[in-house]
Design a protein around this motif. Structure first.
Motif: not given
Length: 425
Positions: A9-15, A17-21, A34-39
């Motif tokens: 849920t956090l990885a898909a958050d629109a914010d 800053e939430t995803r960075r944390r 791995y998913f966030l590596a392509e953010d």
């Protein structure tokens, strides 16, 4: 470990800053990282790049990231891991790490390659092809650490690099190696004696007491050493000198260094007697009036230069400042445009050397016409002694001007001119 559903849920958050944390947390599942590596946000990917928990497969993706900041964060992390490559528990993780290192070592950004070079400089477990490539990098900040320290470079390979007309600073880096045998020292001196940066390279070699210098090579150095003040101290302090070498040194080193030379434990009585005789024949070393005047002039220049806030920009403005004898502003402009420290610029302009001042103008990217103006203006060179344009351009070759700058940057009275210069040619 964070709950998987919450992490998704956090990885898909629109914010962002939430995803960075989330990307910076060490208790996140590998597949989420791995998913966030392509953010889409570089800040999120940078967090993944710096995260030690990130799976190496994600690092492989980030090594090719378009954002230089992301790649630099990754380089720093991988650099911390590099010294422990042989301790990797799983072979496939080690191989992936080496693959990431290979990509970063070829990065288009020099500071990223530098991070990798610094991390690999002492390791015996790095990929040889990566070390060889870094050693031949076009940037000395990248090649230097490898040339100076890598145990993977053989003497034969280093000699090949020495003879290939390497980038400026490469010879100095090699001269500082902790293990430096006679074949390598011989090759370095042979090249350095005709290289633009040779003065500093030989200086570093002489200071390196782990370097083994063959007697014949030492004799070659002594042949031209009288004109290179930067070498005198290191020569006197070399760990192995024959009596003949000491007597040769006594003929040209300063009186202060004669005192050091005669106290060497390996100096035989005959050599000590020769040094004492030479010492007695020397007049007291006192500053002459002209030297004192130069020192006074430079001290005054120091104070004046500190007051310059906006130095002139462009050749027309600099020429106008020369015409108006606004020399502090001229010095500040030349320092800015040449990239040299202001004290170095002051010293060159006060050297009364047409060649050195011309080389300084060349370094700053100026035309030869402005080089002439610098000679006659702040340089104070008489009209009949000015170095004039040749075919509308500079009368010296690029290598000659590099040499002049090298002499100006070297400590002490690095090369006392024509006789020593001809001997090096």
């Amino acid at each position: 470990m964070i709950d998987y559903s919450k992490a998704r849920t956090l990885a898909a958050d629109a914010d962002p800053e939430t995803r960075r944390r989330l990307a910076e947390r060490s208790d996140v599942q590998p597949e989420i990282l791995y998913f966030l590596a392509e953010d889409t946000e570089p800040a999120v990917r940078a967090g993944i790049a710096a995260n030690s928990a990130t799976p190496r497969q994600a690092d492989l993706v980030l090594a090719k990231d378009q954002d230089v900041g992301v790649r630099e964060r990754l380089a720093h992390k991988i650099g911390r891991l590099a010294p422990n490559l042989s301790g990797e528990e799983r072979a496939h993780i080690r191989e992936l790490t080496l693959e990431v290192i290979g990509i970063l070592a070829a990065d288009r950004t020099a500071r990223i390659r530098q991070v990798i070079a610094e991390s690999l400089r002492h390791t015996k477990d790095a990929p040889l092809e990566v070390i060889q490539k870094l050693a031949r990098d076009a940037e000395i900040r990248v090649a230097g650490p490898i040339l100076e320290s890598s145990p993977l470079l053989t003497d034969a390979e280093l000699i090949e690099i020495i003879r290939s007309k390497p980038i400026q600073g490469a010879l100095e880096a090699i001269a500082r190696r902790r293990r430096l045998g006679t074949p390598l020292a011989d090759a370095l001196v042979s090249t350095a004696l005709s290289a633009p940066d040779g003065v500093l390279a030989v200086t570093e070699l002489l200071k390196n007491h782990n370097a083994e210098i063959d007697p014949a090579t030492m004799e070659r150095i002594l042949d031209v050493a009288p004109g290179f003040g930067a070498w005198h101290g290191p020569l006197v302090e070399r760990p192995k000198l024959s009596g003949g070498m000491m007597r040769r040194l006594a003929a040209f080193v300063s009186k202060a260094l004669l005192g050091v030379l005669k106290k060497r434990k390996d100096a035989d009585p005959e050599t000590v007697a020769a040094i004492v005789t030479e010492e007695a024949q020397r007049p007291a070393e006192e500053a002459t009036e002209p030297a004192a005047e130069v020192a006074s002039t430079l001290a005054a220049a120091d104070e004046a230069d500190e007051d310059v806030i906006d130095p002139p920009v462009g050749e027309a403005a600099i020429e106008a400042a020369i015409a108006g004898e606004q020399f502090p502003a001229v010095r500040a402009a030349v320092a800015r445009d040449s990239g040299l420290a202001l004290p170095v610029v002051r010293r060159i302009l006060a050297s009364v050397s047409a060649k050195a001042i011309t080389a300084l103008a060349w370094k700053a990217g100026y035309s030869m016409d402005l080089a002439v103006a610098l000679q006659s203006g702040p340089g104070g060179i008489a009209a009949d002694q000015l170095l004039q344009p040749k075919d509308g351009g500079y009368p010296l070759s690029d290598s000659d001007m590099e040499w002049q700058l090298e002499l100006s940057l070297a400590p002490a009275d690095a090369a006392k001119r024509p006789r020593a210069r001809r001997a090096l040619a």
